[in-house]
Design a protein around this motif. Sequence first.
Motif, short mmCIF file in Angstrom:
data_model
loop_
_atom_site.label_atom_id
_atom_site.label_comp_id
_atom_site.label_asym_id
_atom_site.label_seq_id
_atom_site.Cartn_x
_atom_site.Cartn_y
_atom_site.Cartn_z
N HIS A 1 0.83 -1.20 0.00
CA HIS A 1 0.00 0.00 0.00
C HIS A 1 0.87 1.25 0.00
O HIS A 1 1.70 1.43 0.89
N GLU A 2 0.64 2.11 -0.98
CA GLU A 2 1.38 3.37 -1.06
C GLU A 2 0.92 4.32 0.03
O GLU A 2 -0.28 4.49 0.26
N VAL A 3 1.87 4.92 0.71
CA VAL A 3 1.57 5.92 1.74
C VAL A 3 1.47 7.27 1.03
O VAL A 3 2.40 7.70 0.36
N SER A 4 0.33 7.91 1.16
CA SER A 4 0.16 9.20 0.50
C SER A 4 1.05 10.25 1.16
O SER A 4 1.25 10.25 2.37
N ALA A 5 1.56 11.12 0.32
CA ALA A 5 2.41 12.20 0.80
C ALA A 5 1.54 13.30 1.40
O ALA A 5 0.37 13.46 1.05
N LEU A 6 2.13 14.04 2.32
CA LEU A 6 1.45 15.21 2.85
C LEU A 6 1.23 16.21 1.72
O LEU A 6 1.99 16.24 0.75
N PRO A 7 0.21 17.06 1.82
CA PRO A 7 -0.02 18.06 0.78
C PRO A 7 1.25 18.89 0.51
O PRO A 7 1.97 19.24 1.43
N ASP A 8 1.48 19.14 -0.75
CA ASP A 8 2.61 19.96 -1.21
C ASP A 8 3.97 19.36 -0.92
O ASP A 8 4.98 20.07 -0.93
N THR A 9 4.05 18.06 -0.64
CA THR A 9 5.36 17.44 -0.39
C THR A 9 5.67 16.32 -1.35
O THR A 9 6.77 15.80 -1.34
N ARG A 10 4.71 15.92 -2.15
CA ARG A 10 4.95 14.81 -3.07
C ARG A 10 6.07 15.17 -4.03
O ARG A 10 6.07 16.22 -4.64
N THR A 11 7.03 14.26 -4.13
CA THR A 11 8.13 14.46 -5.07
C THR A 11 8.06 13.39 -6.13
O THR A 11 7.34 12.41 -6.00
N THR A 12 8.81 13.56 -7.15
CA THR A 12 8.89 12.52 -8.18
C THR A 12 9.95 11.48 -7.81
O THR A 12 10.10 10.50 -8.51
N ALA A 13 10.64 11.69 -6.72
CA ALA A 13 11.78 10.83 -6.39
C ALA A 13 11.40 9.50 -5.77
O ALA A 13 11.82 8.46 -6.24
N VAL A 14 10.67 9.49 -4.67
CA VAL A 14 10.44 8.24 -3.95
C VAL A 14 8.97 8.02 -3.65
O VAL A 14 8.18 8.96 -3.55
N VAL A 15 8.63 6.76 -3.52
CA VAL A 15 7.31 6.36 -3.07
C VAL A 15 7.52 5.35 -1.95
O VAL A 15 8.40 4.49 -2.02
N VAL A 16 6.74 5.49 -0.88
CA VAL A 16 6.83 4.63 0.29
C VAL A 16 5.65 3.66 0.26
O VAL A 16 4.51 4.07 0.05
N PHE A 17 5.94 2.37 0.48
CA PHE A 17 4.92 1.34 0.53
C PHE A 17 4.94 0.67 1.90
O PHE A 17 6.00 0.42 2.46
N LEU A 18 3.75 0.33 2.39
CA LEU A 18 3.58 -0.47 3.60
C LEU A 18 3.20 -1.88 3.17
O LEU A 18 2.47 -2.08 2.20
N SER A 19 3.67 -2.87 3.92
CA SER A 19 3.39 -4.26 3.61
C SER A 19 1.89 -4.54 3.65
O SER A 19 1.13 -3.81 4.29
N PRO A 20 1.45 -5.58 2.97
CA PRO A 20 0.02 -5.88 2.90
C PRO A 20 -0.67 -5.99 4.27
O PRO A 20 -1.84 -5.60 4.38
N ASP A 21 0.02 -6.49 5.28
CA ASP A 21 -0.58 -6.67 6.59
C ASP A 21 -0.23 -5.57 7.60
O ASP A 21 -0.57 -5.68 8.78
N HIS A 22 0.47 -4.54 7.16
CA HIS A 22 0.85 -3.46 8.06
C HIS A 22 -0.40 -2.84 8.67
O HIS A 22 -1.31 -2.45 7.93
N PRO A 23 -0.49 -2.74 9.98
CA PRO A 23 -1.71 -2.20 10.60
C PRO A 23 -1.99 -0.74 10.25
O PRO A 23 -3.13 -0.28 10.37
N GLY A 24 -0.99 0.00 9.80
CA GLY A 24 -1.19 1.41 9.46
C GLY A 24 -1.62 1.64 8.03
O GLY A 24 -1.80 2.78 7.61
N ARG A 25 -1.80 0.58 7.27
CA ARG A 25 -2.15 0.77 5.85
C ARG A 25 -3.52 1.36 5.72
O ARG A 25 -3.92 2.01 4.88
#
Length: 179
Positions: free
Chosen positions: A155-179
Motif C-alpha cells: 500500500h502506497e503511503v500518500s504524501a502530505l499536501p505539497d510534499t509529493r516528489t517525483t523521487a520516492v514512493v513509500v509502501f507499507l506491507s500488505p498486513d501493516h496495521p497502518g495501511r
Amino acid sequence: MICYGEAVLDLRDELVDAYAEVFSAPPWNESAETIRRFAARLHSDSRRPGFRTAIAQSAAGVDGFATAWLTPAAFPSDRGYAQVAAQLGPDRVRDLLGGALEIDELAVRAYARGRGTGRALLAEVIADAPDRRAWLLTSRLAADTVATYRRLGWHEVSALPDTRTTAVVVFLSPDHPGR
C-alpha cells in the motif's frame, strides 16, 4: 533461504553479482561505484539490528535476494530517508516506520522474473516482522517496480499536501496495521 546477521557474508560475492546485474540496468542505471558501495554496505548492514536476507537460489546460482532490518526510532537522514521524512512528516514516520522492518533491497535477476521469485522473497523476509509492520521505498520513476508492489498488495503511503516528489514512493506491507 533466510540468513540473519553476518551469515549473509558467506554469499556476498553472489549477492553483489545479482545486485550489479539488476541495478546496472534501466531504470536504475547504477554505476560501478554504486555497486562497490553496495558491496561495502552489505558488510556494515549485516550488523544492523534485525538484519536478515532472503535468498532465492537455483542451479544457476543466486536468482534474487531481499535485505531488511529494523528501522531505528531515530529516523536516519542519509540516502532516501530525508525525502521520506519530508513526504510523510515526523508523526507518520514515527507511527508507521519507526521500529518496523525496512526492506532495503529487492533484486531479482531478469531470468527469474515472472515466476513469483520477488513475491516469495518479500514474503520470506517480512514473515516475522514486528507486529506485521514492514515498509520499503522505491523510485517513483521505476514504473514497473511501483506497479509490481501494488500488484503484490503493498500500500502506497500518500504524501502530505505539497510534499509529493517525483523521487520516492513509500509502501507499507500488505498486513501493516497502518495501511
